[in-house]
Write a protein that holds these residues in place. Sequence first.
Motif: not given
Length: 281
Positions: A108-111, A213-218, A227-230, A250-251
Amino acid sequence: MELEPGGRGAHAAPAEMLAARVKLARTKAGLSLRALAEKVGYPHTYLSRVENGDQLPSPALAEDLDSFYETDGLFNDLRTVVLVAAAETPKWGHRVLEAEKRAGRIQTFNSSVVPGLLQTEPYTTALYVESMPGKDAENIALQVAKRAHRREVLNSATPPLYWAIMDEAALRRPVGGASVMAEQIRHILHMVETNSAVQVQVLPFSHGVHPLLGGSLSLLTLRDGATFAYVESFASGVSVDGPAEVLELTTLLDIARSKALDGGESMAQFRKYLREYEDGC
């Protein structure tokens, strides 16, 4: 009747907890489904569906179970929690909540804020109080309880590999004030130092811009390899499971990770901010 936590009810979603507690009460009373049905005046098939989590008890049944077992409103309260949880969880988030329980890896990434599974209750409370205008204290408390329940996945017997990247903005923004932030950072340090399944990296301001920048990705990888993304933004989110789209996201996460500090440098960054917040307490 006093009901002790047990079985899946101890670390279950609200609906699962309600079903487990209904069954536990009957078991502790030494009753079969048919015997209970005769005593409370409901079909045993209906009671079976409630115990299996296939159907929510009606307000009347919840009240009658509380009266029969002398549980002081427990089942009525749990029913309310289930309804509120269902109403307050956005539809786009349902899949993530379920997948977290079955994931083998969560990236996960949180900005802008601390990732949800790493948040302390005071941090989450402050976050909701300031970002949910018009919500009453009871509603906020339920949201905090839901977030606290989700964190249990990291303390399970077989936790997923949890790899989080935090933008430095999440550390700089004093959610709840200095004391709350100090406690929050101590918690992150503790999780990394005591749980080998948890890795956290900081993406510092000094490393410039990045593609998230400005969002979040899991990215959630289930134990069967799927695998799925959110992707979540201000007030919406979307699940993405198309192979090409997941590869692209993912990239982007890989690029953000390449710009982040390594483990040791990230821990040093956490301790730097911890000292600053402790000095401000």
